[in-house]
Design a protein around this motif. Structure first.
Motif, mmCIF file in Angstrom:
data_model
loop_
_atom_site.group_PDB
_atom_site.id
_atom_site.type_symbol
_atom_site.label_atom_id
_atom_site.label_comp_id
_atom_site.label_asym_id
_atom_site.label_seq_id
_atom_site.Cartn_x
_atom_site.Cartn_y
_atom_site.Cartn_z
ATOM 1 N N LEU A 1 0.825 -1.206 0.000
ATOM 2 C CA LEU A 1 0.000 0.000 0.000
ATOM 3 C C LEU A 1 0.863 1.262 0.000
ATOM 4 N N THR A 2 2.036 1.191 0.603
ATOM 5 C CA THR A 2 2.944 2.348 0.602
ATOM 6 C C THR A 2 3.494 2.608 -0.795
ATOM 7 N N VAL A 3 3.786 1.534 -1.516
ATOM 8 C CA VAL A 3 4.357 1.673 -2.859
ATOM 9 C C VAL A 3 3.272 1.950 -3.899
ATOM 10 N N LEU A 4 2.033 1.531 -3.621
ATOM 11 C CA LEU A 4 0.965 1.588 -4.614
ATOM 12 C C LEU A 4 0.742 2.972 -5.235
ATOM 13 N N PRO A 5 0.724 4.069 -4.469
ATOM 14 C CA PRO A 5 0.507 5.371 -5.124
ATOM 15 C C PRO A 5 1.524 5.669 -6.220
ATOM 16 N N TRP A 6 2.788 5.302 -5.986
ATOM 17 C CA TRP A 6 3.788 5.560 -7.023
ATOM 18 C C TRP A 6 3.612 4.604 -8.199
ATOM 19 N N THR A 7 3.170 3.386 -7.939
ATOM 20 C CA THR A 7 2.898 2.450 -9.024
ATOM 21 C C THR A 7 1.764 2.975 -9.910
ATOM 22 N N LEU A 8 0.715 3.523 -9.279
ATOM 23 C CA LEU A 8 -0.384 4.111 -10.041
ATOM 24 C C LEU A 8 0.083 5.326 -10.830
ATOM 25 N N ARG A 9 0.973 6.091 -10.242
ATOM 26 C CA ARG A 9 1.536 7.238 -10.974
ATOM 27 C C ARG A 9 2.292 6.755 -12.203
ATOM 28 N N ASN A 10 3.084 5.679 -12.068
ATOM 29 C CA ASN A 10 3.811 5.139 -13.209
ATOM 30 C C ASN A 10 2.850 4.621 -14.280
ATOM 31 N N TRP A 11 1.750 4.017 -13.839
ATOM 32 C CA TRP A 11 0.742 3.539 -14.800
ATOM 33 C C TRP A 11 0.135 4.713 -15.565
#
Length: 559
Positions: free
Chosen positions: A233-243
């Protein structure tokens, strides 16, 4: 099965006796911990104030440049306007925010002074829980005073932030196991996720840490789920940004696949850079191409691949040429030759002592409950860099493990530690020690042959020069992850050295605006936007192409 001395709770898992220290054991007193923290803070602050004048080297320029890009008016810290996906984001945001708020890069150093000092109580708490308060304090003093860790606080690499977050996660994992509660596991997941946003290796190691929780005390599976959930969940916002930026799944950054290719190919690194940046389709397509080429390179080098990699990466990982020594080799310090030898001694002697003391505790600690986590992390982290490629900078997260094992040996007594080893363990320890000794010896022999440590006239020192200036139409590119920036096709680099002086060492530096040029002394571009770094989004930027075939020097970068 032989029980360990620690009189705590014992469990047998897969035929191995794992002893968990009693949860009632007291750790070091708050006063002792506070004094140790202040000592660590003082020595790091003193180094920031007293370090000889220097300039930025290698990846330091990269982090400052992308930090300024983050803080530029065009980006203004907005993740969707910050198009970099090659490097993880957190350290760049830290550099950009601190310089933006204070108007000076010195603020980054002082924050790193505090972060470096915070590592000390984390190591103390881990050692106190795993073995005893005395072991924790001895390891804490080693962490506080170890020269290599002190040096990084005054420089712009992501290691200081990464170590604080990573060992914060390890300390919370240990606390979760000791108390059998979920709140520390959630905190460990949060810190591990933040560490992954500094360096992706933390995300790769997270499943192994969760498995350690599963094999532990009651409700281990639930605590492992909490840990992994908080991390993701901590990494998820940046993963969504990359998407959003690329339309593809990029958990943190694309750098890992490039490192994997770079460390396994037999092709010249210059050709690898050129092919990587020449791959059409943007950063994600380049990353996939690098992963495919890395797999092919590993397959083609079978069955001797692992032996070749161990022979090459162990000296690079456990070498004496840490980045303080590399600073000397590159002429970043204007100090006499006698002082250069003092720097080399400060890098060599503590490392030799710590490794020698840590060896007797390596195998016995791996059979203990908390020792399995600590030693397992070190082995896992080393294995990752053997598979990809190693550098002395990459070993910093493993140094606290060596401190803890060395403190355990001192606490038990050096002679007693060796007597407690079984015959098989003694043979294995001698083999491991011989491999490390060969690695350290080979690296030391290469390091002392560098012109910076030779009794040669000053004119024989390495002097990088440009054969011709950068053309006005030169394209921008980003530096490779190994540290040294490769030069664009419009540049030629010639490095002078006397015959028989050992390997050629090159110095790279970012030039103004959108080109990388060679300067002496090197300067950071004055542009507040950090425009020396290109956008790497697959949607928003054209493919950048680099040619570094004009670089003369070793295939391996000394960065």
């Amino acid at each position: 099965m032989r029980e360990l001395r620690d009189p705590g709770r014992s469990r047998t898992i897969l035929g191995v006796s794992l002893t968990v220290p009693s949860s009632s054991r007291d750790g070091p007193s708050p006063r002792a911990l506070g004094v140790l923290f202040l000592i660590a803070l003082a020595v790091r602050a003193a180094f920031v104030l007293l370090e000889p004048p220097t300039h930025l080297v290698a990846d330091e320029r990269v982090w400052v440049a992308i930090g300024r890009q983050v803080a530029s008016p065009e980006v203004s810290f907005a993740p969707l306007r910050y198009t970099q996906i090659f490097h993880p984001p957190l350290y760049a945001y830290m550099v950009g925010l601190l310089e933006h708020l204070t108007g000076s890069l010195e603020a980054v150093k002082w924050v790193q002074v505090v972060l470096g000092a915070l590592l000390v109580p984390l190591v103390v708490r881990v050692g106190s829980t795993a073995w005893s308060p005395r072991v924790g304090l001895l390891a804490g003093y080693a962490t506080a005073l170890y020269p290599e860790l002190i040096w990084y606080t005054a420089h712009f690499w992501s290691e200081v932030l990464f170590l604080a977050l990573l060992w914060g996660a390890i300390e919370r994992l240990v606390a979760s196991e000791r108390t059998a509660t979920r709140a520390p596991a959630a905190a460990a997941g949060l810190l591990c996720g933040l560490a992954a946003l500094v360096r992706e290796t933390a995300l790769v190691a997270a499943p192994a840490a969760a498995l350690w929780l599963v094999l532990g005390r009651r409700q281990g599976g639930r605590r492992a789920a909490v840990f992994l959930g908080a991390c993701l969940l901590t990494v998820l916002p940046w993963t969504l940004r990359n998407w959003q930026a690329t339309g593809d799944l990029v958990p943190v950054a694309t750098r890992a696949s490039f490192n994997l290719w770079l460390g396994n190919t037999t092709e010249p690194w210059d050709d690898v850079y050129r092919e990587y940046h020449g791959t059409p389709g943007g950063a994600v397509a380049q990353s996939r191409h690098a992963l495919h080429e890395a797999a092919r390179a590993v397959w083609e080098r079978q069955p001797t691949w692992i032996l070749e990699k161990l022979a090459r990466e162990l000296p690079a990982f456990f070498g004496v040429n840490d980045h303080a020594v590399i600073h000397v080799q590159r002429g970043a310090y204007d100090i006499p030759r006698s002082a250069r030898w003092l720097v080399l001694a400060a890098a060599t002697l503590p490392l030799l002592l710590v490794v020698a003391l840590a060896l007797p505790g390596f195998l016995p600690a791996s059979r203990e409950r908390y020792g399995a986590l600590i030693v397992g992390f070190a082995c896992f982290y080393l294995a990752l860099h053997v598979v990809a490629f190693a550098s002395t900078r990459f070993r910093l997260p493993v140094l606290p493990v060596l401190f803890l094992l060395a403190a355990r040996t001192v606490d038990l007594g050096v002679a007693a530690s060796w007597r407690d080893l079984s015959r098989t363990q003694r043979v294995a320890t001698v083999v491991i020690g011989a491999a490390l000794a060969l690695s350290l010896g080979a690296n030391l022999a290469q390091t002392v042959r560098h012109p910076a440590f030779q009794l040669a006239p000053a004119s024989h020192d390495v002097r990088p020069t440009l054969d011709r200036a950068v053309g006005p139409g030169a394209t921008a590119g980003f530096p490779p992850p190994s540290g040294c920036a490769r030069m664009p096709a419009t540049q030629r680099l010639r490095v002078e050295r006397p015959p028989g002086r050992g390997p050629i060492w090159s110095q790279c530096a970012p030039g103004a605006r959108s080109t990388w040029a060679l300067r002496s002394p090197s300067r950071i571009p004055e542009s507040p936007t950090g425009s020396a770094l290109p956008a790497l989004s697959g949607r928003r930027s054209a493919t950048r192409r680099w040619s570094s075939s004009a670089l003369t020097g070793p295939r391996r970068s000394p960065c």
